[in-house]
Enzyme design. Structure first.
Site, PDB file in Angstrom:
ATOM      1  N   GLU A  85       8.197   3.007   8.094  1.00  0.00           N
ATOM      2  CA  GLU A  85       8.528   4.192   7.302  1.00  0.00           C
ATOM      3  C   GLU A  85       9.917   4.758   7.555  1.00  0.00           C
ATOM      4  O   GLU A  85      10.486   5.424   6.686  1.00  0.00           O
ATOM      5  CB  GLU A  85       7.468   5.270   7.547  1.00  0.00           C
ATOM      6  CG  GLU A  85       6.109   4.874   7.004  1.00  0.00           C
ATOM      7  CD  GLU A  85       5.001   5.813   7.450  1.00  0.00           C
ATOM      8  OE1 GLU A  85       4.587   6.657   6.645  1.00  0.00           O
ATOM      9  OE2 GLU A  85       4.549   5.688   8.603  1.00  0.00           O
ATOM     10  N   GLY A  89       0.805  -1.217   0.000  1.00  0.00           N
ATOM     11  CA  GLY A  89       0.000   0.000   0.000  1.00  0.00           C
ATOM     12  C   GLY A  89       0.835   1.263   0.000  1.00  0.00           C
ATOM     13  O   GLY A  89       0.672   2.134  -0.831  1.00  0.00           O
ATOM     14  N   PHE A  90       1.726   1.416   0.979  1.00  0.00           N
ATOM     15  CA  PHE A  90       2.662   2.547   1.083  1.00  0.00           C
ATOM     16  C   PHE A  90       1.957   3.889   1.196  1.00  0.00           C
ATOM     17  O   PHE A  90       2.524   4.929   0.879  1.00  0.00           O
ATOM     18  CB  PHE A  90       3.619   2.559  -0.117  1.00  0.00           C
ATOM     19  CG  PHE A  90       4.187   1.213  -0.460  1.00  0.00           C
ATOM     20  CD1 PHE A  90       5.011   0.546   0.432  1.00  0.00           C
ATOM     21  CD2 PHE A  90       3.867   0.584  -1.651  1.00  0.00           C
ATOM     22  CE1 PHE A  90       5.514  -0.712   0.143  1.00  0.00           C
ATOM     23  CE2 PHE A  90       4.363  -0.671  -1.946  1.00  0.00           C
ATOM     24  CZ  PHE A  90       5.187  -1.327  -1.059  1.00  0.00           C
ATOM     25  N   GLY A 129       8.010   1.471  15.809  1.00  0.00           N
ATOM     26  CA  GLY A 129       7.544   1.365  14.423  1.00  0.00           C
ATOM     27  C   GLY A 129       8.682   1.310  13.436  1.00  0.00           C
ATOM     28  O   GLY A 129       9.701   1.990  13.592  1.00  0.00           O
ATOM     29  N   VAL A 130       8.506   0.482  12.376  1.00  0.00           N
ATOM     30  CA  VAL A 130       9.580   0.275  11.403  1.00  0.00           C
ATOM     31  C   VAL A 130       9.146   0.502   9.961  1.00  0.00           C
ATOM     32  O   VAL A 130       9.983   0.499   9.059  1.00  0.00           O
ATOM     33  CB  VAL A 130      10.161  -1.153  11.529  1.00  0.00           C
ATOM     34  CG1 VAL A 130      10.738  -1.389  12.904  1.00  0.00           C
ATOM     35  CG2 VAL A 130       9.100  -2.213  11.210  1.00  0.00           C
ATOM     36  N   GLY A 153       1.418  -7.109   4.139  1.00  0.00           N
ATOM     37  CA  GLY A 153       2.667  -7.780   3.884  1.00  0.00           C
ATOM     38  C   GLY A 153       3.713  -7.539   4.941  1.00  0.00           C
ATOM     39  O   GLY A 153       4.817  -8.086   4.869  1.00  0.00           O
ATOM     40  N   LYS A 169      12.632 -10.992  11.704  1.00  0.00           N
ATOM     41  CA  LYS A 169      12.516 -11.276  10.276  1.00  0.00           C
ATOM     42  C   LYS A 169      11.595 -10.263   9.582  1.00  0.00           C
ATOM     43  O   LYS A 169      11.950  -9.678   8.561  1.00  0.00           O
ATOM     44  CB  LYS A 169      11.999 -12.697  10.059  1.00  0.00           C
ATOM     45  CG  LYS A 169      11.902 -13.109   8.596  1.00  0.00           C
ATOM     46  CD  LYS A 169      11.500 -14.572   8.442  1.00  0.00           C
ATOM     47  CE  LYS A 169      12.634 -15.478   8.877  1.00  0.00           C
ATOM     48  NZ  LYS A 169      12.322 -16.912   8.588  1.00  0.00           N
ATOM     49  N   THR A 170      10.408 -10.045  10.145  1.00  0.00           N
ATOM     50  CA  THR A 170       9.471  -9.120   9.506  1.00  0.00           C
ATOM     51  C   THR A 170       9.939  -7.679   9.634  1.00  0.00           C
ATOM     52  O   THR A 170       9.780  -6.882   8.710  1.00  0.00           O
ATOM     53  CB  THR A 170       8.066  -9.278  10.115  1.00  0.00           C
ATOM     54  OG1 THR A 170       8.115  -9.020  11.527  1.00  0.00           O
ATOM     55  CG2 THR A 170       7.526 -10.679   9.883  1.00  0.00           C
TER      56      THR A 170
END
Length: 736
Positions: A702, A247-248, A699-700, A475, A631-632
């Site tokens: 952005e 989405g971004f 949070g990762v 994702g 991992k994510t």
């Protein structure tokens, strides 16, 4: 303290995503893959003028194409309620991409605005017919040249979360007397979202009940928006988005395709699928605004910043658009004695701009971090050392405490892993055959926020746990990390936890945006698990089963399961939740400066003859608070860096300055990085929790893209001696 039954933490482990098998075997169904009896297909007809009125639409040739069911225009489409003006009092109003009442008006506001839709038995027939619709216009004067309108920009309005300007001291006076200065202009072009899955909607009406499969980042707010636009109770609308192919930010709002698909389904009485083409995405979905920026820095001879000025001009539309916090990094990153930031906007007859990964921060960090590197060169100080000399102890503008900030440690870790000490300080001093080799560095920065989400958690007597929340999975692996969190909190194996998500029938959640979804949902999951743990303890005492497993306790109590809920989806509950959310956001803004940050180190190789740029090596070290799944999280950070490589070297919407039309609306002309453009990316995280956030999560999603373009531009300068201040950095800018 998190725990599991075997005493080992699940939080922090690199567990495979639970949706991985479905996606890799084809079991996952995306929004354009849901079949219904009588399913039809739709195709949009875009306007070919930037501003005007429709005087006639000839649909005869389109209607004659075999398989065409109807052609809807403003002359025959069902009536819609117009979108409401955005207001924080009703957050669902913020989800409308534009203020246009699609197919209910003869007005055209941008080149590409849908002015008709063809519904047919097959997608081929719909697209063939759409190309045959002929529209006549009364053309009206249009303003479409961003560069020409830059002098007419007006101050951007701010709000408590996103201030339009900031000031400390007198930066302009300090700049005028500073011993060493840099004062430069930087530009970035319009950028477009190109997610793996284009925007898609499948809409089904059954009487006054609406079911929508949509590739949305905002299930809850989209549901409210659709109920408003189509005049039905919110309870009659169901939005499903269990799988979203990226989405971004581009799928965070309701764009024409979604509204028109629902409109067409109502008009025909049949299910409608509308899958945007790549060209449709470029012409009918908002993009990142272009920008023109000024960064002026003043320093003493020891490298201490005495003045920092960062101003920006971006664009918005007459029919909507999102503000961009371009100068936000300049308000937080450096301990300058005097600071002035200001953001301005021009209003054009273009598609409204919208959020795109790290809106504002991504393009603002390019200008700021390029200028810092340039100042380091003027001072003869290592770029990392210059940054550390100006690292603040408190937020520079207002003196607020940092809730958590370990940027010094991130720089030290990244420099060590990258081998920054081996860098020759002189530009154009390293060569490998025909390649000029350079190293660059830049700071990553993105604010952290926590909203509210409603969650229910059920612990059953068979030892299984069910977490229910209507969050979005694009994702990033959010379902996996929430299962890890719940398993640890309740002391059950990971395999015992099932997470239900992606459905508006579930408890309402925050949108997937602003890098806030994981922390927000985690806070509610932890609270619900805490309630269950306390209730389980009560049952254990009543039954004399203290110290036993949940299964043994519930069995002894003859209770098949126990539930716990956080938040409520009733009307009063929703209003109370929104009030709590707004109060928390404002309170946090007043108390703390919260952000994820990091350090990018990159190596580039530039062909001395052709100007070809290759990014050959990358190391990034981040302070993103607690890492829930290595991992994510690392995948998200790498993805941001890859997107930043595209911003630096390839991505640019070519807009005709006479007509406002995008001239490269496809992946054949709008270039994004491919595998050959991406080097090995070494990721490191400090993994230190922020004490003010759930589980310490910052949070990762952005922060990874911020600073990337500047690191590359700085490395290119180190390799070639050429300072490029206009993105993208294409070969022609290096050989002329």
């Amino acid at each position: 303290m998190t725990r599991t039954v075997d005493g080992e933490h699940l939080v922090g482990q690199p567990i495979d995503r639970i949706d991985g098998p479905a996606k890799t075997t084809g079991g996952a169904r995306f929004s354009a893959e849901h079949a219904y009896p009588g399913l039809t297909h739709a195709a949009l007809v875009p306007a070919t003028v930037s501003r005007g009125r429709i005087t006639a639409i000839d649909t005869a040739a389109a209607a004659a194409v075999p398989g065409v069911i109807t052609v809807l225009t403003h002359g025959n489409a069902p009536k819609l309620n117009p979108p409401k003006r955005p207001t924080p009092a009703n957050l669902s109003t913020l989800v409308s991409g534009t203020q246009v009442n699609y197919l209910n008006t003869d007005e055209v506001h941008w080149d590409g605005q849908p002015v008709a839709v063809v519904v047919a038995e097959t997608s081929h027939a719909a697209r063939e017919a759409a190309a045959l619709v002929h529209v006549s216009y009364e053309r009206l004067p249009a303003v479409v040249d961003f560069a020409a309108e830059e002098p007419n920009a007006v101050a951007q309005k701010g709000n408590p979360v996103m201030p339009g300007s900031a000031k400390k001291g007198d930066a302009d006076a300090a700049l005028a007397v500073a011993p060493v200065t840099v004062d430069a202009r930087y530009t970035t072009p319009q950028h477009h979202h190109n997610a793996l899955e284009p925007h898609a909607t499948t809409a089904v009406w059954q009487g006054d009940e609406l079911t929508v499969h949509d590739s949305t980042q905002s299930i809850t707010w989209l549901r409210k928006h659709l109920a408003l636009r189509f005049g039905v109770p919110e309870a009659k609308v169901r939005v499903l988005a269990p799988f979203v192919g990226g989405g971004f930010g581009g799928k965070g709002f309701a764009w024409p395709g979604t509204i028109i698909a629902v409109l067409a389904a109502r008009a025909t009485g049949r299910p409608v699928r509308l899958l945007l083409t790549r060209e449709d995405v470029h012409r009918a979905v908002g993009a990142r605004t272009p920008s023109a920026q000024r960064v002026a820095l003043g320093a003493d001879t020891g490298g201490r910043l005495t003045a920092l000025v960062h101003t920006s001009v971006t664009r918005t539309s007459r029919v909507g658009g999102q503000p961009e916090q371009v100068t936000a990094p300049a308000q937080h990153l450096y301990d300058a004695t005097n600071i002035r930031t200001a953001q301005s906007q021009t209003t054009l007859d273009w598609m409204p701009n919208t959020s795109m990964r790290a809106p504002g921060d991504a393009i603002g960090s390019f200008a700021l971090e390029s200028a810092i590197d340039e100042l380091a060169g003027e001072l003869g100080i290592d770029p990392v050392e210059l940054r550390m000399r100006n690292e603040p102890e408190r937020n520079p503008i207002d003196g607020k405490r940092f809730s958590h900030r370990m940027l010094r440690e991130a720089y030290a870790l990244g420099a060590r892993r990258f081998g920054w000490e081996n860098r020759s300080p002189e530009p154009r001093s390293t060569r490998d055959g025909r390649w000029l080799v350079g190293m660059g560095v830049a700071t990553a920065y993105h604010p952290a926020m926590q909203f509210t989400a409603n969650v229910t958690v059920r612990l059953a007597a068979d030892g299984t746990v069910t977490v229910r929340c209507g969050f979005q999975e694009m994702g990033m692996g959010n379902a996996t990390v929430q299962a890890q969190i719940a398993a640890d909190a309740l002391g059950v194996p990971f395999e015992a936890v099932r997470v239900e998500y992606g459905d508006s029938a579930l408890p309402a959640s925050v949108m997937a945006g602003g890098s806030m979804q994981t922390s927000t949902v985690a806070g509610s999951v932890l609270a619900a698990c805490g309630k269950l743990t306390r209730r389980l303890s009560t049952l254990a005492r009543r039954t004399g089963m203290q110290g036993r497993t949940p299964t043994e306790i519930l069995t002894a109590a003859r209770v098949p399961f126990i539930d716990a809920a956080v938040g409520s989806d009733t009307r009063l509950g929703a209003l109370a939740g929104q009030a709590r959310m707004l109060a928390k956001v404002v309170r946090d803004q007043r108390t703390w400066a919260k952000a994820a940050c990091g350090a990018h180190f990159c190596e580039v190789r530039v062909d001395a003859d052709t100007g070809e740029v290759r990014v050959s090596r990358w190391t990034a070290a981040f302070d993103v608070g607690r890492v829930i799944n290595r991992k994510t999280a690392f995948s998200q950070l790498r993805g941001g860096i890859v997107m930043g490589i595209g911003m630096a070297l390839f991505e640019e919407a070519l807009v005709d300055r006479r007509t406002g039309r995008i001239m490269n609306p496809s992946l054949s002309g709008y270039h994004v990085p491919v595998h050959a453009d991406v080097p090995p990316i070494d990721i490191a995280c400090l993994d230190e929790p922020d004490p003010t956030m759930p589980l310490g999560i910052l949070g990762v999603g952005e922060v990874g893209i911020t600073g990337v373009a500047a690191a590359i531009a700085n490395a290119i300068h180190h390799a070639t001696g050429s300072r490029i201040r206009d993105l993208p950095i294409t070969p022609d800018k290096l050989v002329t």
